[in-house]
Design a protein around this motif. Structure first.
Motif, PDB file in Angstrom:
ATOM      1  N   PRO A   1     169.586  72.040  41.287  1.00  0.00           N
ATOM      2  CA  PRO A   1     169.954  72.107  39.876  1.00  0.00           C
ATOM      3  C   PRO A   1     169.517  70.852  39.142  1.00  0.00           C
ATOM      4  O   PRO A   1     169.375  69.794  39.751  1.00  0.00           O
ATOM      5  N   SER A   2     169.311  70.988  37.846  1.00  0.00           N
ATOM      6  CA  SER A   2     168.812  69.871  37.079  1.00  0.00           C
ATOM      7  C   SER A   2     169.789  69.452  35.981  1.00  0.00           C
ATOM      8  O   SER A   2     169.402  69.125  34.896  1.00  0.00           O
ATOM      9  N   GLU A   3     171.071  69.508  36.340  1.00  0.00           N
ATOM     10  CA  GLU A   3     172.054  68.993  35.399  1.00  0.00           C
ATOM     11  C   GLU A   3     172.651  67.728  36.000  1.00  0.00           C
ATOM     12  O   GLU A   3     172.786  67.617  37.218  1.00  0.00           O
ATOM     13  N   GLY A   4     172.989  66.773  35.152  1.00  0.00           N
ATOM     14  CA  GLY A   4     173.530  65.524  35.691  1.00  0.00           C
ATOM     15  C   GLY A   4     174.362  64.777  34.684  1.00  0.00           C
ATOM     16  O   GLY A   4     174.513  65.205  33.541  1.00  0.00           O
ATOM     17  N   GLU A   5     174.884  63.639  35.176  1.00  0.00           N
ATOM     18  CA  GLU A   5     175.707  62.780  34.327  1.00  0.00           C
ATOM     19  C   GLU A   5     175.125  61.371  34.417  1.00  0.00           C
ATOM     20  O   GLU A   5     174.829  60.876  35.498  1.00  0.00           O
ATOM     21  N   ILE A   6     174.984  60.740  33.257  1.00  0.00           N
ATOM     22  CA  ILE A   6     174.441  59.382  33.247  1.00  0.00           C
ATOM     23  C   ILE A   6     175.480  58.412  33.805  1.00  0.00           C
ATOM     24  O   ILE A   6     176.627  58.397  33.337  1.00  0.00           O
ATOM     25  N   VAL A   7     175.080  57.629  34.802  1.00  0.00           N
ATOM     26  CA  VAL A   7     175.973  56.631  35.386  1.00  0.00           C
ATOM     27  C   VAL A   7     175.776  55.282  34.698  1.00  0.00           C
ATOM     28  O   VAL A   7     176.725  54.607  34.318  1.00  0.00           O
ATOM     29  N   SER A   8     174.530  54.883  34.508  1.00  0.00           N
ATOM     30  CA  SER A   8     174.254  53.630  33.791  1.00  0.00           C
ATOM     31  C   SER A   8     172.838  53.690  33.232  1.00  0.00           C
ATOM     32  O   SER A   8     172.009  54.475  33.702  1.00  0.00           O
ATOM     33  N   VAL A   9     172.573  52.879  32.222  1.00  0.00           N
ATOM     34  CA  VAL A   9     171.273  52.914  31.554  1.00  0.00           C
ATOM     35  C   VAL A   9     170.660  51.524  31.465  1.00  0.00           C
ATOM     36  O   VAL A   9     171.379  50.515  31.464  1.00  0.00           O
ATOM     37  N   GLY A  10     169.330  51.488  31.380  1.00  0.00           N
ATOM     38  CA  GLY A  10     168.619  50.224  31.197  1.00  0.00           C
ATOM     39  C   GLY A  10     168.733  49.734  29.762  1.00  0.00           C
ATOM     40  O   GLY A  10     169.291  50.421  28.905  1.00  0.00           O
ATOM     41  N   GLU A  11     168.170  48.571  29.510  1.00  0.00           N
ATOM     42  CA  GLU A  11     168.281  47.975  28.164  1.00  0.00           C
ATOM     43  C   GLU A  11     167.157  48.456  27.254  1.00  0.00           C
ATOM     44  O   GLU A  11     167.118  48.080  26.078  1.00  0.00           O
ATOM     45  N   GLY A  12     166.260  49.269  27.775  1.00  0.00           N
ATOM     46  CA  GLY A  12     165.174  49.777  26.957  1.00  0.00           C
ATOM     47  C   GLY A  12     163.921  48.940  27.067  1.00  0.00           C
ATOM     48  O   GLY A  12     163.963  47.795  27.511  1.00  0.00           O
ATOM     49  N   THR A  13     162.795  49.516  26.675  1.00  0.00           N
ATOM     50  CA  THR A  13     161.532  48.785  26.671  1.00  0.00           C
ATOM     51  C   THR A  13     161.415  48.059  25.327  1.00  0.00           C
ATOM     52  O   THR A  13     162.291  48.139  24.481  1.00  0.00           O
ATOM     53  N   ARG A  14     160.323  47.363  25.113  1.00  0.00           N
ATOM     54  CA  ARG A  14     160.111  46.657  23.856  1.00  0.00           C
ATOM     55  C   ARG A  14     159.027  47.365  23.052  1.00  0.00           C
ATOM     56  O   ARG A  14     158.079  47.904  23.606  1.00  0.00           O
ATOM     57  N   ASP A  15     159.171  47.366  21.708  1.00  0.00           N
ATOM     58  CA  ASP A  15     158.124  47.949  20.883  1.00  0.00           C
ATOM     59  C   ASP A  15     156.999  46.936  20.694  1.00  0.00           C
ATOM     60  O   ASP A  15     157.019  45.846  21.276  1.00  0.00           O
ATOM     61  N   ASP A  16     155.993  47.293  19.880  1.00  0.00           N
ATOM     62  CA  ASP A  16     154.814  46.442  19.733  1.00  0.00           C
ATOM     63  C   ASP A  16     155.145  45.059  19.191  1.00  0.00           C
ATOM     64  O   ASP A  16     154.388  44.100  19.395  1.00  0.00           O
ATOM     65  N   SER A  17     156.255  44.927  18.488  1.00  0.00           N
ATOM     66  CA  SER A  17     156.637  43.623  17.937  1.00  0.00           C
ATOM     67  C   SER A  17     157.526  42.851  18.906  1.00  0.00           C
ATOM     68  O   SER A  17     158.009  41.775  18.584  1.00  0.00           O
ATOM     69  N   GLY A  18     157.778  43.417  20.076  1.00  0.00           N
ATOM     70  CA  GLY A  18     158.557  42.708  21.078  1.00  0.00           C
ATOM     71  C   GLY A  18     160.050  42.954  20.957  1.00  0.00           C
ATOM     72  O   GLY A  18     160.833  42.385  21.705  1.00  0.00           O
ATOM     73  N   ASN A  19     160.481  43.800  20.005  1.00  0.00           N
ATOM     74  CA  ASN A  19     161.902  44.115  19.872  1.00  0.00           C
ATOM     75  C   ASN A  19     162.311  45.166  20.891  1.00  0.00           C
ATOM     76  O   ASN A  19     161.592  46.122  21.148  1.00  0.00           O
ATOM     77  N   ARG A  20     163.503  44.963  21.423  1.00  0.00           N
ATOM     78  CA  ARG A  20     164.033  45.887  22.414  1.00  0.00           C
ATOM     79  C   ARG A  20     164.427  47.205  21.732  1.00  0.00           C
ATOM     80  O   ARG A  20     165.116  47.185  20.701  1.00  0.00           O
TER      81      ARG A  20
END
Lengths: 95, 95, 95, 95, 95, 95, 95
Positions: F35-54
């Motif tokens: 099955p492809s259902e789930g629950e998020i346990v924890s997440v990363g802080e995200g990548t940075r855009d072209d200006s370096g902002n998260r």
């Protein structure tokens, strides 16, 4: 005679596996016949970023480097076998 | 007769392996039949960066270069065999 | 009847190998049956850069060009065989 | 009934080869069974550039176009066979 | 129960070919077994452009759309078969 | 023990098909075994855009998600089987 | 002896599966012979964004990480087997 690599390329002198390095680095056995340690001979001026500014390389002549063992193109300059490769083929600097 | 390469292309005169260069460069044996040393005959005006500004090439007519031995497209201009290639195919400048 | 190529495309009239050009260009033998010299008939208005500004082409109607011999798509306009290709397929201008 | 193509897509009515066009365009023989001339029926609003501004298409409803003969997806709208393709599949405008 | 598609995804209810649409659209025979007409059930909030601003989708819940017949991933929500696809898989809006 | 996913990755607890969800979602038969259902346990802080902002992620710990059934890499943390996947592998949020 | 990874590369000491980690992480059986847990030994200075500014890495020396089990290139430094990999090969930090 001088050779100036273009853009983000560097000229590298391969360091043979049998001459054990000062840093004590030993290349794994499977790579023994083609070691991937070298010394930077000369570097290009770098590529340009989106605004057209030149981005200098992070390595300089004299740096001892590790590089992917299939990286680069072989050339003979003044009778010496050297390699021309891109900076992105370099994994890091030993120092 | 003039030929003006477009964008980031250059026109190159191949230097034969049997005429040993001033710089003493000798191409490795495996490449002997198709040496990869040449002289820039003429260059394009460069491509444009993201802001639309023209980025001039880093090589100029007269430069002695090393290039990947399968690079470029062969043309005959005024009876002479020449190569048209992109600047990115050039590894560096001898001089 | 007019044909206006879109974006960075150009309309090209192929110049046959048997009609030796003013510039004295002779296409190499292996390409003899499909020469890659031509004349620009009309050009597109260019693509847009990242800021949405139109970037005009570097070639104009009337330019004599060299192009990769497998480049372009053949069309027949007013009974004449022509080619539509992208400017990036053009190697340079003879003049 | 209206159909509004999304983004940079256009809706195209194929013009059959047997109905010779006003412009006198004849598609080459090898393409005879699937001619690549058409008329724009409707266009999308365009994609957005990097700054999020909408970039309008260069073609408009009513334009006669040439397009790559394998381009587009066939749909039947109100009993008529039409094609949905991207603007980049269009080679130029006949006019 | 609600389902909120992420980024540039949309949730689509497939419209069966046997229920002829108000707009009179008939999918070509070869696609008869898997028609590519649908209705948007819900949409994501869009992706971000280079400056980090959210770019809203061009479709909204309730829109009747045409989409590539192999597009999307099938899911069953509250016993109903639905599709999750990207907005770029949508060819246009019927209305 | 904590695990912090890097960049745009998330840690996901798979929800087995036999435990029918509150939202009433049933995964199609062909996917029954995985099955492809789930629950998020924890997440990363995200990548940075072209200006370096998260750029923060659009999902958060506790979200119920649908994800492509072959997505992610399995790990065992504190004896529990979990998945590490990229946010782009997530199709949407059930809520 | 020091080794400084270039750009977005990191130097990693692999943690063997038989030495159970403080965090209690156990790598799944199928990966038993090549566990994918490690400790960061040193990190590069990061790549540059579009404006030429250096973007520091999100990991630092000492971090315990999980990484794709086929990631990285093996090197022997001072007699110790280590791995050089890109930060993007790292899935997350255990802490």
């Amino acid at each position: 005679m001088a050779f100036r690599p273009l853009h983000d390329r560097v000229l590298v002198r391969r360091i043979e596996a049998d001459q054990k390095t000062a840093g004590g680095i030993i290349i794994p056995d499977s790579a023994q016949e083609k070691p991937s340690e070298g010394e930077i001979v000369s570097v290009g001026e770098g590529t340009r970023d989106d605004s057209g500014n030149r981005v200098a390389l992070d390595v300089k002549a004299g740096d001892r480097i590790l590089f992917g063992k299939w990286s680069g193109t072989e050339v003979k300059l003044d009778g010496e076998d050297l390699l021309i490769m891109k900076e992105s083929d370099i994994m890091g600097i030993i120092g």
